[in-house]
Scaffold this motif. Sequence first.
Motif, PDB file in Angstrom:
ATOM      1  N   ILE A 100     -55.812  12.789 -13.000  1.00 41.71           N
ATOM      2  CA  ILE A 100     -54.412  13.027 -12.627  1.00 41.71           C
ATOM      3  C   ILE A 100     -53.550  12.004 -13.339  1.00 41.71           C
ATOM      4  N   VAL A 101     -52.573  12.455 -14.087  1.00 40.88           N
ATOM      5  CA  VAL A 101     -51.630  11.567 -14.772  1.00 40.88           C
ATOM      6  C   VAL A 101     -50.363  11.500 -13.938  1.00 40.88           C
ATOM      7  N   CYS A 110     -51.949  15.426  -4.676  1.00 45.00           N
ATOM      8  CA  CYS A 110     -53.022  16.133  -5.362  1.00 45.00           C
ATOM      9  C   CYS A 110     -54.314  15.319  -5.250  1.00 45.00           C
ATOM     10  N   ALA A 111     -54.214  14.005  -5.491  1.00 48.77           N
ATOM     11  CA  ALA A 111     -55.377  13.122  -5.384  1.00 48.77           C
ATOM     12  C   ALA A 111     -55.905  13.072  -3.955  1.00 48.77           C
ATOM     13  N   GLN A 120     -63.312  13.121  -5.946  1.00 50.25           N
ATOM     14  CA  GLN A 120     -63.228  11.758  -6.488  1.00 50.25           C
ATOM     15  C   GLN A 120     -62.422  11.685  -7.805  1.00 50.25           C
ATOM     16  N   PRO A 121     -61.153  12.014  -7.749  1.00 48.33           N
ATOM     17  CA  PRO A 121     -60.350  12.029  -8.977  1.00 48.33           C
ATOM     18  C   PRO A 121     -60.091  10.638  -9.537  1.00 48.33           C
ATOM     19  N   LEU A 122     -59.699  10.616 -10.802  1.00 51.42           N
ATOM     20  CA  LEU A 122     -59.236   9.419 -11.496  1.00 51.42           C
ATOM     21  C   LEU A 122     -57.731   9.566 -11.679  1.00 51.42           C
ATOM     22  N   LEU A 258     -51.153  17.162 -14.836  1.00 52.81           N
ATOM     23  CA  LEU A 258     -50.016  16.464 -15.450  1.00 52.81           C
ATOM     24  C   LEU A 258     -48.893  16.366 -14.429  1.00 52.81           C
ATOM     25  N   ALA A 259     -48.724  15.176 -13.841  1.00 54.01           N
ATOM     26  CA  ALA A 259     -47.646  14.921 -12.876  1.00 54.01           C
ATOM     27  C   ALA A 259     -46.893  13.672 -13.320  1.00 54.01           C
ATOM     28  N   PRO A 260     -46.234  13.722 -14.498  1.00 53.79           N
ATOM     29  CA  PRO A 260     -45.705  12.504 -15.111  1.00 53.79           C
ATOM     30  C   PRO A 260     -44.355  12.040 -14.581  1.00 53.79           C
ATOM     31  N   GLY A 261     -43.696  12.834 -13.713  1.00 57.53           N
ATOM     32  CA  GLY A 261     -42.349  12.487 -13.289  1.00 57.53           C
ATOM     33  C   GLY A 261     -41.316  12.939 -14.299  1.00 57.53           C
ATOM     34  N   HIS A 262     -40.036  12.911 -13.886  1.00 59.05           N
ATOM     35  CA  HIS A 262     -38.993  13.496 -14.730  1.00 59.05           C
ATOM     36  C   HIS A 262     -38.489  12.576 -15.836  1.00 59.05           C
TER      37      HIS A 262
END
Length: 529
Positions: A100-101, A110-111, A120-122, A258-262
């Motif tokens: 997860i970014v 999400c995590a 067990q995400p990173l 991809l959850a990088p923010g705006h």
Amino acid sequence: MIKITQLKLPISHSLEDLERKIRKTLKLDNHSFLQYEIAKRSIDARKKPDLYYVYTVYAETKQEQQIVKRVHLNTVSCDTRKQYQKPCAGDLPMRHRPVIVGAGPAGLFCAYLLTEMGYQPLVLERGSCVDKRQEDVSRFWETGILDTKSNVQFGEGGAGTFSDGKLNTAVKDPNERNGFVLDTFIRFGAPDAIRYEAKPHIGTDILAQVILNMRKYLEGKGCTFLFDTCLTDLIITENSISQIRCDHQIFDCDVLVLAPGHSARDTFRLLRERRLDMSAKNFAVGFRVEHPQKMIDEAMYGSSNLQLPAAPYKVTSNFPGKRGVYSFCMCPGGYVVNASSVEKALVVNGMSYSGRSGANANSAIIVSVGPGDFGADDCLAGMRYQQALEEKAFALGEGKIPQQLYGDFRQNIESTGFGSFSSQTKGKAAFANLRGLMGADMEESFCLGMEHFDRIIPGFAREDAILSGIESRTSSPIRIERNAKFESNIRGIYPCGEGAGYAGGIMSAAMDGLKVAEAIITAYRPCHE
């Protein structure tokens, strides 16, 4: 279970009064078994200065169906409170742990769901952990020295960490994700009242600790967080993600969220280079506008002396042939903050602490913009439009928040001092003439909106209302396209949250994080590297 709506009580009531009201409504004596839970509480201010709290509650007692038939009221019914249902794991093999970014609300939730289901995400976050981030932001507000990697926009918790912590959303929610998110916040330290307040908020002071508690819990269950770790490249093999690069580290990856923010503009440029389908989307820009909180309380409640929370407001207007104008991210008892993340560019936001005890109310009064303003041929045109506005604002204030009184803005003259009240800011400010930051027709729409809102909230367009510029990151200027399974045109990549163009605040971003986690869980079985 019995659902009761429209339970109205005076502002000064006690919990004993509420229970008596429930018993009276259900025609129960004082000895009958009763348990109840508040589902919603709001303030009815339609007959100012007579104000009431209005409740919806779920009650448990004996012989519920007979009671509902006996009281025979439209506000009383048998109902079962819905609960969020976690998905079942799919069958596709996952060769590597999901990555997860972004550790904003979308990435965190999400995590959270993936971790609870054994995946067990990173989690990779370009900014710093919340403790260090708070120090970096405080130093920036005091000295003007910006850390472009750790600031109001970037770091653990995302941009919402330094905001009012508002938890209301207009997203329709038949699956109770909203309730699941609120319960999770409560689990990690948020006040119980967020579960039932009509306009719940946490406040940046409490929210930071909630996020820290949540992360420590996830780490204890096998989730890994790497801070100060920025996505720099995607390795795509046969139209599927196979690896990602973060500075000098390479991670094998077949599922990437991809959850990088705006505000991750370098990430958006990278995604275009790697040919992810993206499109420009509408957003809005404008100014933070401050008023005395006492004025807002009197307008909303009929008095500023009641023992009530600092009053919020929401205003909107549309004029024929003009742009939409509306309030955004209203902060009762709050501060205008320098929310910059780029050198020589300035953007403002609003923030409140949990007590909302500041002297001023502020909100962004914004006007809509779209591809007609910045071009539709390039998916990143809106991003560049934002950047140009922020560079102009930085130059106008010489690095400080540029401010102007509304009366001077209308007359197109620079302000030289405050009126009957002063600004409440985090970060240094300077007087300037904000005319010219936005286009002429946008300025006209802004003024029309201010005058219209003055008829709703007396004093809104007062001469000494304080404007601060510029509020340009109300939402993402791009959308990373995804299909019905939440996957991009590159297999294994899942765009998520506000930065990807699918949310607009803490709650909707968190809920989108859950949706993406559900899609991954439904498709894949956990990987055990």
